[in-house]
Scaffold this active site. Structure first.
Site, PDB file in Angstrom:
ATOM      1  CG  ASP A 105      -5.308   0.610   0.389  1.00  0.00           C
ATOM      2  OD1 ASP A 105      -6.010   1.535  -0.040  1.00  0.00           O
ATOM      3  OD2 ASP A 105      -4.781   0.625   1.518  1.00  0.00           O
ATOM      4  CD  GLU A 106     -11.142   1.938   1.999  1.00  0.00           C
ATOM      5  OE1 GLU A 106     -12.098   2.035   2.782  1.00  0.00           O
ATOM      6  OE2 GLU A 106     -10.221   2.783   1.936  1.00  0.00           O
TER       7      GLU A 106
END
Length: 461
Positions: A105-106
């Protein structure tokens, strides 16, 4: 350092929990906690509604339940999250060939390398469009930071949470980060933070005031020089598109300490097989087999054995792990086991491994890919994991709210339906089956146009 904020950092908002809320209408706006549900499970992600009660990632699940007893507690669906992550990473790669994923998610993106931005205005437009595209494609939100360096872009995205966009303009960096805690700097974990605190250094500006020589005296040459440069807002790290994998490993934490030596050996063999599946999935092999054992008293032991050449043969890895286990005393009980392979290569030398007796064992699908939350060996619990998808022959698609005592409770709803009804079945009901997750957005589309972005703002000194 650049003279334009063309490095972007994206951080999806409460990613696992937000994905669960988006797929389950009855959980939208409610406290959701994703993680291991056993007594020794930990929180992987908590929704913002759950964070109000003090729940946060890496917290023991038992503590989370005390803080938020009425939250929905779900077992992670890593395949589902990975599919969404691939959609998001695809949007990032449309912006630039230089995308550096840090997790599902990053990621960092070098907008300048892809011609997507060259000054503050174009960077802001690229960031706003990315956020709109992510929402259109996945139904989820992400926070975007834009700055002239990776460190500052990450700080900016943290400032933007949730669902916002922050630009740190070149020339304003020192004034912005000076009052912040030393913990915002890369490489300052709890131990380094405590060491600096004992020396009377609490903020970034106090690092600058202490001076580079004092930092070197406190932390050593390499760490001291690097940390002082970061405190001066100087970060020349470039966005790296590919990171070399150094090891592949799996581990499980057990709800109850394992005392039986035969059971310990069986678990090590099972972990070795899971590790090889992951190794093969990445197209890799390795020379060094590593065994990790955390005992009843929380003492952690690691043992390793280096082979004569790289392998991805499960028989070889199992035998090496078993040999390593022989040197570990487990009589007091074991709470965690792990098997890993390092010294990776993209080829094998199977002819060197005469010690691997028997034929090559072909492995099936991995049941649980992550060690964060694997539950105990009870078949019904594994089949009907809380939060996972099911389909009933009469009632259609739903998800497991809970199971036990021979029954399973299912809420029947889909991402684009109203909150659904709850029904309870026998765990062996032939009409109920495990199902694949439904997409959050049925028809993928790009953002056709951009509305004004209410989450966008800049930091000025």
């Amino acid at each position: 350092m650049r003279n334009a904020p063309t490095i972007l950092h994206l951080d999806m908002d409460a990613f696992f929990a937000s994905a669960e809320q988006a797929s389950k209408p009855s959980l939208r706006g409610k406290a959701v906690v994703v993680g291991g549900l056993g007594p020794r499970g930990v929180v992987a992600t908590a929704s913002y509604e759950a964070r109000v009660f003090g729940v946060h990632s890496a917290m023991p699940m038992a503590q989370a339940r005390r803080l938020a007893p009425n939250a929905a507690y779900l077992v992670p669906r890593f395949g589902f999250y990975r599919a969404i992550s691939e959609q998001v990473m695809g949007l990032l790669r449309d912006l630039s060939p230089l995308v550096e994923p840090l997790s599902l998610d990053e990621a960092f993106v070098d907008l300048e390398a892809g011609g997507a931005a060259w000054d503050e205005e174009s960077a802001r437009l690229a960031g706003a469009k990315l956020r709109a595209d992510i929402r259109a494609v996945t139904g989820l939100t992400g926070s975007v930071g834009l700055a002239a360096s990776k460190m500052l872009a990450k700080i900016a995205s943290e400032q933007a949470k949730p669902d916002g966009l922050v630009v740190i303009e070149p020339g304003t960096e020192r004034a912005l980060i000076g009052p912040m805690s030393v913990r915002i700097l890369p490489g300052v974990g709890p131990a380094t933070g405590d060491h600096l605190r004992r020396a009377g250094i609490h903020t970034v500006e106090e690092i600058v005031e202490a001076g580079e020589d004092e930092l070197v005296r406190l932390l050593g040459k390499a760490h001291g020089h690097g940390l002082y440069a970061m405190a001066m807002a100087y970060d020349e790290r470039s966005v790296v598109a590919e990171r070399e994998t150094k090891s592949v490993s799996v581990e499980d934490t057990y709800d109850v300490d394992i005392h039986d030596r035969m059971r310990v050996g069986f678990e090590v063999q099972r972990l070795a097989d899971r590790c090889v599946r992951r190794l093969r999935g990445a197209g890799l092999s390795g020379r060094t087999i590593v065994l990790k054992v955390r005992r009843y008293d929380f003492s952690t032991l690691t043992r390793s054995e280096t082979l004569r050449g790289p392998t991805d043969d499960p028989a070889v890895v199992r035998e090496a792990a078993a040999r390593l286990l022989e040197s570990v005393d487990t009589t007091g009980g074991v709470r965690l086991l792990g098997v890993g392979v390092s010294g990776l290569a993209d080829y094998t030398q199977e002819d060197l491994f005469a010690q691997a007796a028997g034929e090559r064992v072909e492995l099936g699908e991995e049941v649980a890919e992550e060690a964060v939350a694997e539950e105990g060996p009870v078949v019904a619990e594994r089949r009907w994991a809380s939060g996972h998808d099911v389909r009933h022959a009469e009632f259609g698609h739903g998800w497991v709210q809970g199971s036990g005592l021979g029954r399973v409770t299912v809420r029947f709803e889909t991402p684009d339906s109203e909150p659904g009804r709850v029904r309870t079945f026998s765990v062996d009901d032939p009409a109920l089956a495990v199902a694949e997750p439904l997409p959050l957005v049925r028809v993928e589309c790009g953002a056709a146009g951009l509305r004004p972005d209410p989450g966008s703002h800049s930091h000025r000194p």
